[in-house]
Design an enzyme around this catalytic site. Structure first.
Site, mmCIF file in Angstrom:
data_model
loop_
_atom_site.group_PDB
_atom_site.id
_atom_site.type_symbol
_atom_site.label_atom_id
_atom_site.label_comp_id
_atom_site.label_asym_id
_atom_site.label_seq_id
_atom_site.Cartn_x
_atom_site.Cartn_y
_atom_site.Cartn_z
ATOM 1 N N ALA A 3 0.808 -1.226 0.000
ATOM 2 C CA ALA A 3 0.000 0.000 0.000
ATOM 3 C C ALA A 3 0.835 1.268 0.000
ATOM 4 C CB ALA A 3 -0.934 0.001 1.216
ATOM 5 N N GLY A 56 3.412 1.906 -1.945
ATOM 6 C CA GLY A 56 3.942 2.222 -3.270
ATOM 7 C C GLY A 56 2.985 3.061 -4.095
ATOM 8 N N GLY A 108 0.253 -7.911 -9.213
ATOM 9 C CA GLY A 108 1.024 -7.311 -10.288
ATOM 10 C C GLY A 108 2.495 -7.222 -9.920
ATOM 11 N N ALA A 153 1.446 -8.667 -15.728
ATOM 12 C CA ALA A 153 2.501 -7.659 -15.749
ATOM 13 C C ALA A 153 1.948 -6.291 -16.114
ATOM 14 C CB ALA A 153 3.588 -8.061 -16.746
ATOM 15 N N PHE A 173 -1.913 -4.136 -16.047
ATOM 16 C CA PHE A 173 -3.326 -4.188 -15.702
ATOM 17 C C PHE A 173 -4.184 -3.207 -16.493
ATOM 18 C CE2 PHE A 173 -1.978 -6.808 -12.224
ATOM 19 C CZ PHE A 173 -3.068 -7.638 -12.014
ATOM 20 N N HIS A 221 8.694 3.954 -23.853
ATOM 21 C CA HIS A 221 8.504 4.271 -22.443
ATOM 22 C C HIS A 221 9.426 5.426 -22.046
ATOM 23 C CE1 HIS A 221 6.650 0.235 -22.358
ATOM 24 N NE2 HIS A 221 5.998 0.691 -21.313
ATOM 25 N N HIS A 222 9.263 5.871 -20.813
ATOM 26 C CA HIS A 222 10.069 6.966 -20.263
ATOM 27 C C HIS A 222 11.532 6.534 -20.108
ATOM 28 C CE1 HIS A 222 9.858 4.751 -16.445
ATOM 29 N NE2 HIS A 222 8.579 4.570 -16.749
ATOM 30 N N LYS A 238 12.895 3.763 -17.544
ATOM 31 C CA LYS A 238 12.629 2.324 -17.695
ATOM 32 C C LYS A 238 13.832 1.668 -18.364
ATOM 33 C CE LYS A 238 9.174 -0.986 -19.374
ATOM 34 N NZ LYS A 238 8.998 -1.617 -18.055
ATOM 35 N N GLY A 252 7.872 -5.830 -20.515
ATOM 36 C CA GLY A 252 7.120 -7.050 -20.228
ATOM 37 C C GLY A 252 5.834 -7.124 -21.026
#
Length: 237
Positions: free
Chosen positions: A12, A14, A92, A117, A119, A148-149, A152, A158
């Site tokens: 919780a 994160g 996840g 991986a 959602f 992606h940014h 990453k 994934g």
């Protein structure tokens, strides 16, 4: 309207956990009965939600489904808690070992479990469309481009690999390309090409909230279902 689904949030503290706490507070069909974090909580009750440390997981109240966005070292404990409470698990958490994935599959004989991986409900639908296209367009080139940014590090993502697996399942041989730029949340392009024709299937994520919404949707859909191992795609109907 029936009783709200009782949720335990594991991880919780994160970003996903905080987003889930906010989204749940805006709904009447679910209630967070426990927010579990790795560290000791500074307050026991925050905005009406009881908070626990991971070491206190056994003392959490009963719940219908746990939503887990934690780290691999904490996964075994939340899976065991779900089995002990006969509750469902939506996870996840990435980086799980082969043994942990195997334990999740085994748990599906007793409770409902769902691991993904990604959602995003849109990505779940995209995966289905990719499999259908690959199974229809035999002999077409299949290319997957993901963006992606800059923070990453893993490439391909994934999600790109999951889309590629869907294409391979239907007979395609996907190729991958990755781009890291700016603050792109996530973009995936699956392209099928042959002489004179090209089909592009694209998903763009504009906010990280979409992943929390998808996990919440999955948890509410999983509640009350028979034991089994589910995919996010199974929750779209």
């Amino acid at each position: 309207m029936g009783n709200p689904t009782r949720l335990l949030l594991h991880g919780a503290g994160g970003r996903m956990g905080q987003a889930l706490l906010r989204l749940c507070s805006e709904r009447d069909d679910c209630r967070v009965v426990a927010a579990v974090s790795a560290s000791q909580p500074s307050q026991r009750v925050i905005d009406g939600v009881p908070h626990f440390s991971a070491t206190e997981l056994g003392g959490a109240p009963d719940f219908d489904v746990a939503i887990d966005f934690s780290l691999p070292p904490g996964f075994d404990a939340i899976l065991a808690a779900c089995l002990a409470r006969d509750a469902g698990l939506v996870s996840g958490t990435t980086g799980l070992s082969g043994a942990q994935h195997a334990a999740l599959q085994d748990a599906g004989a007793r409770i409902g479990v769902l691991w993904s991986a990604n959602f995003s409900l849109g990505v779940a639908l995209l995966e289905e469309l990719v499999e259908r296209a690959a199974g229809t367009l035999h002999g077409w080139d299949c290319d997957i481009v993901e963006m992606h940014h800059t923070r990453k590090l893993d490439a391909p993502s994934g999600t790109a690999l999951a889309l590629g697996a869907a294409a391979e399942k239907a007979g395609a041989q996907p190729r991958y390309a990755s781009l890291r730029a700016g603050d792109i949340v996530g973009e995936h392009l699956v392209q099928f090409t042959t002489a004179g024709e090209r089909i592009e299937l694209v998903h763009r994520a504009g906010s990280r909230d979409i992943f929390a919404r998808g996990a919440l949707h999955a948890a509410l859909a999983l509640a009350g279902r028979e034991a089994g191992v589910y995919r996010l795609r199974d929750m779209l109907a």
